[in-house]
Design a protein around this motif. Sequence first.
Motif, PDB file in Angstrom:
ATOM      1  N   GLU A 190      -8.223   0.752 -10.168  1.00 39.18           N
ATOM      2  CA  GLU A 190      -7.075  -0.174 -10.058  1.00 39.18           C
ATOM      3  C   GLU A 190      -6.365   0.198  -8.770  1.00 39.18           C
ATOM      4  OE1 GLU A 190      -6.340  -2.640 -11.924  1.00 39.18           O
ATOM      5  OE2 GLU A 190      -7.625  -2.274 -13.647  1.00 39.18           O
ATOM      6  N   LEU A 191      -6.488  -0.639  -7.758  1.00 41.14           N
ATOM      7  CA  LEU A 191      -6.057  -0.233  -6.418  1.00 41.14           C
ATOM      8  C   LEU A 191      -4.897  -1.093  -5.912  1.00 41.14           C
ATOM      9  CD1 LEU A 191      -9.630   0.344  -4.969  1.00 41.14           C
ATOM     10  CD2 LEU A 191      -8.160   1.942  -6.203  1.00 41.14           C
ATOM     11  N   GLY A 192      -4.559  -0.859  -4.685  1.00 45.65           N
ATOM     12  CA  GLY A 192      -3.409  -1.527  -4.089  1.00 45.65           C
ATOM     13  C   GLY A 192      -3.716  -2.942  -3.653  1.00 45.65           C
ATOM     14  N   GLY A 193      -2.834  -3.484  -2.869  1.00 46.88           N
ATOM     15  CA  GLY A 193      -3.053  -4.855  -2.430  1.00 46.88           C
ATOM     16  C   GLY A 193      -2.011  -5.300  -1.434  1.00 46.88           C
ATOM     17  N   GLY A 213      10.108  -1.561  -4.299  1.00 48.46           N
ATOM     18  CA  GLY A 213       8.845  -2.193  -3.902  1.00 48.46           C
ATOM     19  C   GLY A 213       7.612  -1.366  -4.199  1.00 48.46           C
ATOM     20  N   GLN A 214       7.793  -0.235  -4.867  1.00 47.90           N
ATOM     21  CA  GLN A 214       6.655   0.670  -5.103  1.00 47.90           C
ATOM     22  C   GLN A 214       5.946   0.286  -6.404  1.00 47.90           C
ATOM     23  OE1 GLN A 214       8.419   4.712  -3.197  1.00 47.90           O
ATOM     24  NE2 GLN A 214       9.553   3.865  -4.866  1.00 47.90           N
ATOM     25  N   VAL A 215       5.487  -0.935  -6.440  1.00 45.65           N
ATOM     26  CA  VAL A 215       4.817  -1.501  -7.614  1.00 45.65           C
ATOM     27  C   VAL A 215       3.545  -2.163  -7.109  1.00 45.65           C
ATOM     28  CG1 VAL A 215       5.024  -3.135  -9.527  1.00 45.65           C
ATOM     29  CG2 VAL A 215       7.056  -1.925  -8.709  1.00 45.65           C
ATOM     30  N   CYS A 216       2.410  -1.820  -7.736  1.00 39.57           N
ATOM     31  CA  CYS A 216       1.125  -2.257  -7.178  1.00 39.57           C
ATOM     32  C   CYS A 216       1.031  -3.766  -7.046  1.00 39.57           C
ATOM     33  CB  CYS A 216      -0.017  -1.742  -8.042  1.00 39.57           C
ATOM     34  SG  CYS A 216       0.102  -2.241  -9.759  1.00 39.57           S
ATOM     35  N   ALA A 217       1.586  -4.500  -8.005  1.00 37.03           N
ATOM     36  CA  ALA A 217       1.429  -5.959  -8.003  1.00 37.03           C
ATOM     37  C   ALA A 217       2.585  -6.674  -7.314  1.00 37.03           C
ATOM     38  CB  ALA A 217       1.286  -6.467  -9.441  1.00 37.03           C
ATOM     39  N   ALA A 218       3.536  -5.928  -6.773  1.00 39.24           N
ATOM     40  CA  ALA A 218       4.729  -6.557  -6.183  1.00 39.24           C
ATOM     41  C   ALA A 218       4.345  -7.509  -5.048  1.00 39.24           C
ATOM     42  CB  ALA A 218       5.666  -5.485  -5.647  1.00 39.24           C
ATOM     43  N   PRO A 261       6.132  11.462   2.060  1.00 38.62           N
ATOM     44  CA  PRO A 261       5.079  10.676   2.724  1.00 38.62           C
ATOM     45  C   PRO A 261       5.295   9.167   2.598  1.00 38.62           C
ATOM     46  CG  PRO A 261       4.108  12.451   1.425  1.00 38.62           C
ATOM     47  CD  PRO A 261       5.570  12.440   1.114  1.00 38.62           C
ATOM     48  N   GLN A 262       5.783   8.745   1.436  1.00 34.38           N
ATOM     49  CA  GLN A 262       6.029   7.314   1.236  1.00 34.38           C
ATOM     50  C   GLN A 262       7.194   6.844   2.113  1.00 34.38           C
ATOM     51  OE1 GLN A 262       4.378   5.039  -0.033  1.00 34.38           O
ATOM     52  NE2 GLN A 262       5.859   3.380  -0.157  1.00 34.38           N
ATOM     53  N   THR A 314      -1.824 -12.928  10.597  1.00 36.31           N
ATOM     54  CA  THR A 314      -2.690 -11.773  10.877  1.00 36.31           C
ATOM     55  C   THR A 314      -1.890 -10.553  11.333  1.00 36.31           C
ATOM     56  OG1 THR A 314      -3.030 -12.593  13.113  1.00 36.31           O
ATOM     57  CG2 THR A 314      -4.701 -13.180  11.482  1.00 36.31           C
ATOM     58  N   GLU A 315      -0.573 -10.668  11.453  1.00 35.89           N
ATOM     59  CA  GLU A 315       0.156  -9.501  11.958  1.00 35.89           C
ATOM     60  C   GLU A 315       0.223  -8.405  10.884  1.00 35.89           C
ATOM     61  OE1 GLU A 315       4.845 -10.576  11.786  1.00 35.89           O
ATOM     62  OE2 GLU A 315       3.653 -11.747  13.182  1.00 35.89           O
ATOM     63  N   VAL A 316       0.494  -7.180  11.373  1.00 38.77           N
ATOM     64  CA  VAL A 316       0.396  -5.988  10.524  1.00 38.77           C
ATOM     65  C   VAL A 316       1.139  -6.150   9.205  1.00 38.77           C
ATOM     66  CG1 VAL A 316       1.143  -3.571  10.388  1.00 38.77           C
ATOM     67  CG2 VAL A 316      -0.018  -4.404  12.424  1.00 38.77           C
ATOM     68  N   LEU A 317       2.381  -6.645   9.270  1.00 35.47           N
ATOM     69  CA  LEU A 317       3.185  -6.698   8.049  1.00 35.47           C
ATOM     70  C   LEU A 317       2.746  -7.802   7.083  1.00 35.47           C
ATOM     71  CD1 LEU A 317       6.514  -5.683   9.633  1.00 35.47           C
ATOM     72  CD2 LEU A 317       5.531  -4.621   7.612  1.00 35.47           C
ATOM     73  N   MET A 318       1.865  -8.677   7.538  1.00 35.38           N
ATOM     74  CA  MET A 318       1.286  -9.670   6.620  1.00 35.38           C
ATOM     75  C   MET A 318      -0.056  -9.199   6.072  1.00 35.38           C
ATOM     76  SD  MET A 318       3.432 -12.098   6.266  1.00 35.38           S
ATOM     77  CE  MET A 318       2.680 -13.635   5.716  1.00 35.38           C
ATOM     78  N   GLN A 319      -0.555  -8.078   6.572  1.00 35.70           N
ATOM     79  CA  GLN A 319      -1.895  -7.641   6.185  1.00 35.70           C
ATOM     80  C   GLN A 319      -1.916  -6.282   5.490  1.00 35.70           C
ATOM     81  OE1 GLN A 319      -4.910  -9.176   6.322  1.00 35.70           O
ATOM     82  NE2 GLN A 319      -3.912 -11.052   6.965  1.00 35.70           N
ATOM     83  N   GLU A 320      -1.034  -5.342   5.890  1.00 34.00           N
ATOM     84  CA  GLU A 320      -1.119  -3.975   5.355  1.00 34.00           C
ATOM     85  C   GLU A 320      -0.083  -3.755   4.263  1.00 34.00           C
ATOM     86  OE1 GLU A 320      -1.098  -1.019   8.478  1.00 34.00           O
ATOM     87  OE2 GLU A 320      -2.622  -2.114   9.623  1.00 34.00           O
ATOM     88  N   GLU A 321      -0.485  -3.022   3.230  1.00 30.30           N
ATOM     89  CA  GLU A 321       0.426  -2.727   2.125  1.00 30.30           C
ATOM     90  C   GLU A 321       1.471  -1.710   2.586  1.00 30.30           C
ATOM     91  OE1 GLU A 321      -0.994  -0.125  -1.036  1.00 30.30           O
ATOM     92  OE2 GLU A 321      -0.121  -1.448  -2.540  1.00 30.30           O
ATOM     93  N   THR A 322       2.760  -2.084   2.504  1.00 32.61           N
ATOM     94  CA  THR A 322       3.818  -1.119   2.841  1.00 32.61           C
ATOM     95  C   THR A 322       4.168  -0.275   1.620  1.00 32.61           C
ATOM     96  OG1 THR A 322       5.701  -2.488   2.224  1.00 32.61           O
ATOM     97  CG2 THR A 322       4.804  -2.819   4.432  1.00 32.61           C
ATOM     98  N   PHE A 323       4.005  -0.848   0.428  1.00 29.93           N
ATOM     99  CA  PHE A 323       4.398  -0.228  -0.839  1.00 29.93           C
ATOM    100  C   PHE A 323       5.878   0.157  -0.803  1.00 29.93           C
ATOM    101  CE2 PHE A 323       3.244   2.634  -4.563  1.00 29.93           C
ATOM    102  CZ  PHE A 323       2.801   1.580  -5.332  1.00 29.93           C
ATOM    103  N   GLY A 324       6.658  -0.668  -0.099  1.00 31.72           N
ATOM    104  CA  GLY A 324       8.090  -0.407   0.014  1.00 31.72           C
ATOM    105  C   GLY A 324       8.881  -1.693  -0.150  1.00 31.72           C
ATOM    106  N   PRO A 325      10.223  -1.613   0.026  1.00 29.36           N
ATOM    107  CA  PRO A 325      11.075  -2.803  -0.183  1.00 29.36           C
ATOM    108  C   PRO A 325      11.107  -3.668   1.069  1.00 29.36           C
ATOM    109  CG  PRO A 325      12.440  -0.913   0.316  1.00 29.36           C
ATOM    110  CD  PRO A 325      11.025  -0.417   0.334  1.00 29.36           C
ATOM    111  N   VAL A 326       9.943  -4.058   1.531  1.00 27.57           N
ATOM    112  CA  VAL A 326       9.818  -4.796   2.798  1.00 27.57           C
ATOM    113  C   VAL A 326       8.978  -6.041   2.529  1.00 27.57           C
ATOM    114  CG1 VAL A 326       9.091  -4.662   5.201  1.00 27.57           C
ATOM    115  CG2 VAL A 326       9.782  -2.564   4.003  1.00 27.57           C
TER     116      VAL A 326
END
Length: 494
Positions: free
Chosen positions: A268-271, A299-304, A348-349, A391-403
Amino acid sequence: MSDVPLTAAVKAFLARPHGQFIQGNACISHAAPLIDIINPANEEVVAAVATASRDELNAAVAAAKGSFQSLWANFNPYARGVILNKLADLIEQNGEEIAQLDTLCSGKSINLSRLFEVQQSAVFLRYFAGWTTKISGQTLQPSFPSMAGEQYSAFTRREPVGVVAAIVPWNFPLMIGIWKLGAALACGCSVVIKPSEFTPLTMLRLAELAKEAGLPDGVLNVINGGGDTGRQLIEHPDVAKVSFTGSVATGKKVNMTAAADLTRCTLELGGKNTAALLQDADIDRAVAGLLQTGYIHQGQVCAAPERVYVHASRLDELTGKLGAALAAAPVGSPLDERVVFGPLSNKPQFDKVCHYLQVAGSESRILSGGEVIDRPGYFVQPTIVRAASATEVLMQEETFGPVLSFMSYDEDDELLALINNTPYGLGTSLWTNNLSAAMRMIPQVESGTVWVNMHTMVDPAVPFGGVKHSGIGREFGSSFIDEYTEVKSVIMAY
Ligand code: NDP
C-alpha cells in the motif's frame, strides 16, 4: 489555549524502558542502540526505544512460527473473533492513553488521534473479528471421465499463509498496524510487526493489550528499528507474507527483497491523489471537503488530495474561499483540543516539505501560506499553490504535506487525461452533481478508489489499495482474505 494534561498512565508508560515484544513479553536489551522518540511539536525527547538485535528478530519470527503451527492456525474461529473484539474494547478503555502517546510521537492533533488511532482502530478490529467465522471455500464438481462408475467431488479450503511480516509507516501507526494485524489474526496467521522508528510506542502498548485480551503468546510480536530491521525481517526464510504500507521508493525495495525468496507481498504505497472539480461543482462543499481531507494531519495522509483540477471559471472562487478558511484555522500544540494544524511528524518529513515550499516559492506560485512557522517544532503553514502546467514538480511528486496545488482546465474532455497523467493511482475524487458525467468518467479513472463529492474516507467494508505505482493488492472488504490465506484444493473419488 492549553494542552490536555498527560494522564498518569501516559507518564508511567513514557518512563519505562522500551524495546521489543516477543512471545508475550517485553524484551529490553540494555546494550542495544537506542532510538530517541522526538515530540515534533517541541523537538524534545519523550522516550527511547532499543533497536532489535538479530537474535531478537529471529526470536520474534520463531515465536510467531511456533504459535502459528502449534495453536493459532487451528484456533477456534469464533474464539479468534472474541479475542479481537475484546482487544477492540481494551483499545477504547485505554483510549486516552493511546491517543496521547500517538500525539506525542506523530504530532497528530489529539482530536484526530482519538478519532483514528482509537475509535477507527476499534471499528476495523471489530470488522475483522466478524469475518473469523465466515472464511470459506467452495464445493466443485470435476468433469473427469468415469470408467467404472466412480464419482468425483472437490472442495477448496482457505488456509492461513503463516507468519506475516507487517511493516507500517508513521502517519497512522496504530490504525494502519491494525489494518494488517486484524486481517492477519482473523485469518489465523501470526504476526511480527515493525513500526516506524518515529512512532513505535502505541504498537508496543497494543501488544500488551492483546495479551490482556487473551491472544496467545507469540501470535503477535513487535520488533523495533529502522529500515534495515524491516529488510532483515522480510528476508527471514520463515516469513510467509509481507504486508507493507509506506512510500513508493521503499515499497519497490520491499518488493524486490520479498521476491528474492518468492515471499508473497502486498504493497500500500503513496500517490499524488487528484481532486477534480467539474464546472457545476458545489464550491462551498468542495472547500469543506478539501479542508477536511487535504490538510488533515498536515496532509500526511496517503489518500489525501494533493493536486486539484478546477474548471477555469471556478478556480479563483475556490482558492479564495479555501485560503480564507485556512487563515482562520488555529495552528499550535497538537495536544490542544482547539488546534486544527499541528506540526509535521518528524524532521525528515519537515525537510521534505520545506524543499517543496522552496520549489513553489521560487516559481512565485504560492497563493496562501508557504512559510515555515517560527517556533520550536516542525511547523509549516498550510499552503495553496497555483500550478501552470500538469507536468511541474508540485503536480507530479508527493509532498505528503499540507501543500495543495491547483490548476485550471477549460474543456471537460481535457480532464480525464489530466487526472491520469501520473505514475500513481491510489485515490481520485470527482466533485459534481452531474451523475451522468461522473458515471461515465469512473471507469476511465486510473485509480484504486474513486470518490464522488467526498475524498479520502476509507471504510472496513470497502476494498482499498492502489493501481500503477500506488500498490499491489487490496485491504479491507472480503479482499483481505485472498491476501492472508492460501487456497488448497481437495479432489476425491468415491
Ligand atoms: P517509508 O517508506 O519511509 O517507511 C515505511 C516503513 O518501512 C517504516 O516502518 C520504515 O522504517 C520501513 N522501511 C524503510 N526502509 C525499509 C526497507 N528497506 N525494508 C523494509 N522496511 C523499510 O514511508 P513513511 O514512513 O515515510 O510513510 C509515508 C509514506 O507512506 C507516504 O509515501 C505515504 O503515501 C505512504 N502511505 C501509504 C498508505 C496507503 O495505504 N497506500 C497509507 C499511509 C502512508 P523507518 O520508518 O523506521 O525507517
